[in-house]
Design a protein around this motif. Structure first.
Motif, PDB file in Angstrom:
ATOM      1  N   HIS A  70      18.050   0.658 -10.823  1.00 59.44           N
ATOM      2  CA  HIS A  70      18.053   2.123 -10.754  1.00 59.44           C
ATOM      3  C   HIS A  70      19.016   2.648  -9.695  1.00 59.44           C
ATOM      4  CE1 HIS A  70      14.351   1.367  -8.077  1.00 59.44           C
ATOM      5  NE2 HIS A  70      15.274   1.827  -7.243  1.00 59.44           N
ATOM      6  N   SER A  93       7.837   1.518 -12.093  1.00 60.98           N
ATOM      7  CA  SER A  93       8.720   1.907 -10.996  1.00 60.98           C
ATOM      8  C   SER A  93       8.479   1.067  -9.751  1.00 60.98           C
ATOM      9  CB  SER A  93       8.526   3.387 -10.644  1.00 60.98           C
ATOM     10  OG  SER A  93       9.272   3.712  -9.477  1.00 60.98           O
ATOM     11  N   SER A 135      16.392   8.732 -11.567  1.00 58.36           N
ATOM     12  CA  SER A 135      17.784   8.323 -11.380  1.00 58.36           C
ATOM     13  C   SER A 135      18.206   7.320 -12.434  1.00 58.36           C
ATOM     14  CB  SER A 135      17.987   7.726  -9.985  1.00 58.36           C
ATOM     15  OG  SER A 135      17.915   8.713  -8.989  1.00 58.36           O
ATOM     16  N   MET A 136      17.287   6.463 -12.850  1.00 58.74           N
ATOM     17  CA  MET A 136      17.579   5.470 -13.876  1.00 58.74           C
ATOM     18  C   MET A 136      17.640   6.093 -15.268  1.00 58.74           C
ATOM     19  SD  MET A 136      15.793   3.649 -16.381  1.00 58.74           S
ATOM     20  CE  MET A 136      14.093   3.738 -15.835  1.00 58.74           C
ATOM     21  N   SER A 178      11.924  -0.784 -13.633  1.00 58.19           N
ATOM     22  CA  SER A 178      12.997  -0.152 -12.858  1.00 58.19           C
ATOM     23  C   SER A 178      12.951  -0.661 -11.431  1.00 58.19           C
ATOM     24  CB  SER A 178      12.821   1.375 -12.880  1.00 58.19           C
ATOM     25  OG  SER A 178      13.778   2.000 -12.046  1.00 58.19           O
ATOM     26  N   GLY A 202      13.002   6.024  -8.833  1.00 57.98           N
ATOM     27  CA  GLY A 202      13.072   4.834  -9.661  1.00 57.98           C
ATOM     28  C   GLY A 202      13.001   5.150 -11.139  1.00 57.98           C
ATOM     29  N   THR A 203      12.485   6.323 -11.464  1.00 63.80           N
ATOM     30  CA  THR A 203      12.420   6.781 -12.846  1.00 63.80           C
ATOM     31  C   THR A 203      13.546   7.757 -13.168  1.00 63.80           C
ATOM     32  OG1 THR A 203      10.045   6.402 -13.088  1.00 63.80           O
ATOM     33  CG2 THR A 203      11.012   8.091 -14.489  1.00 63.80           C
TER      34      THR A 203
END
Length: 272
Positions: free
Chosen positions: A12, A53, A124-125, A171, A121-122
């Motif tokens: 991520h 995450s 941006s990925m 992630s 972690g969620t």
């Protein structure tokens, strides 16, 4: 599982990088291209995405259950505009409840959190993957203590979701030592990444599982992951597709000038 979606372990990146193109220049171009290619590989629009995450830990596995999750800006020292970004994907309370039942049937005390928002972690990925934020998203926490067997078993429990149109994504980062995130991390990142790619891509499934359960015996393991929260999402994604072929979908040898990093898919691509 012929109709099952593949699962992924994805990098991520650092903080809110997709929203900092001016600051980062071409640093994330290869990662961004790899993430943007995932819809092609999946081949269909998922009914939902379940993100494990590396930035959420709870005593027991916990799922975000809000219909409209908010944002969690879990980083510091970035430009002010990065604390205003939005990833307005809907939640999926029914999926959260379904996943909690699957985990409970496997012996876990799974919980639901209606207040949990999207951490970086969620969002941006997922921003490069589904930039329109039009696919419902549920987050799954790690379980405190980071027991490898528990995280593989959680993935096994969640595997039926793959046949229900749910895209499971772990992630994290294949190398996560923030004190050596540069030239000082070259040796550890390259040695650990070499081992990880060998374990996932070359070993038979039975040997592969054993290697992951004892990941801390790999070369430079604790230098690559002094604390393993960014590696545990891999074990969940892997457990959900344990006996299927793995593919490396992203790799760089000179990330931030010196680091080796990789992302992986488990199961076959289903591109149209």
């Amino acid at each position: 599982m012929e109709d099952a979606l593949p699962t992924y372990f994805l990098s991520h990146g650092g903080g809110p990088w997709p929203f900092m193109k001016e600051q980062y220049g071409s640093t994330y171009d290869v990662l961004e291209a790899s993430l943007a290619d995932i819809p092609r590989q999946v081949g269909v629009r998922p009914n939902a995405v379940l993100v494990v995450s590396g930035h959420w830990e709870e005593r027991e596995f916990t799922l975000s259950s809000s219909a409209a999750p908010g944002m969690i800006y879990d980083y510091g020292g970035f430009p002010s505009h990065t604390y205003q970004v939005k990833y307005p994907a809907p939640g999926a309370p029914q999926l959260a409840a379904r996943a909690a039942i699957l985990l409970a049937q496997a012996g876990f005390n799974a919980g639901l959190d209606p207040n949990r928002g999207f951490d970086h972690g969620t969002f941006s990925m997922l921003y490069p993957v589904y930039p329109q934020a039009d696919v419902p998203v549920v987050q799954l926490s790690l379980r405190h203590g980071f027991n490898p067997q528990a995280h593989v078993d959680a993935g096994r429990a969640l595997a039926p979701l793959r046949g229900e149109g749910v895209l499971i994504i772990g992630s994290g980062l294949s190398y996560h030592n923030l004190h050596q995130f540069g030239p000082g991390g070259r040796l550890a990142s390259h040695k650990f990444d070499d081992w990880l790619r060998f374990a996932l891509l070359e070993l038979a499934p039975s040997e592969r599982t054993g290697a992951l359960l004892h990941w801390d015996q790999a070369p430079y393991a604790r230098m690559a992951h002094p604390r393993e929260e960014h590696l545990m999402p891999l074990l969940v994604a892997y457990g959900a597709a344990e006996h299927e072929a793995a593919a490396c979908v992203y790799h760089e040898d000179e990330f931030f000038g010196s680091l080796a990093v990789s992302s992986f898919r488990f199961g076959q691509a289903r591109q149209p």
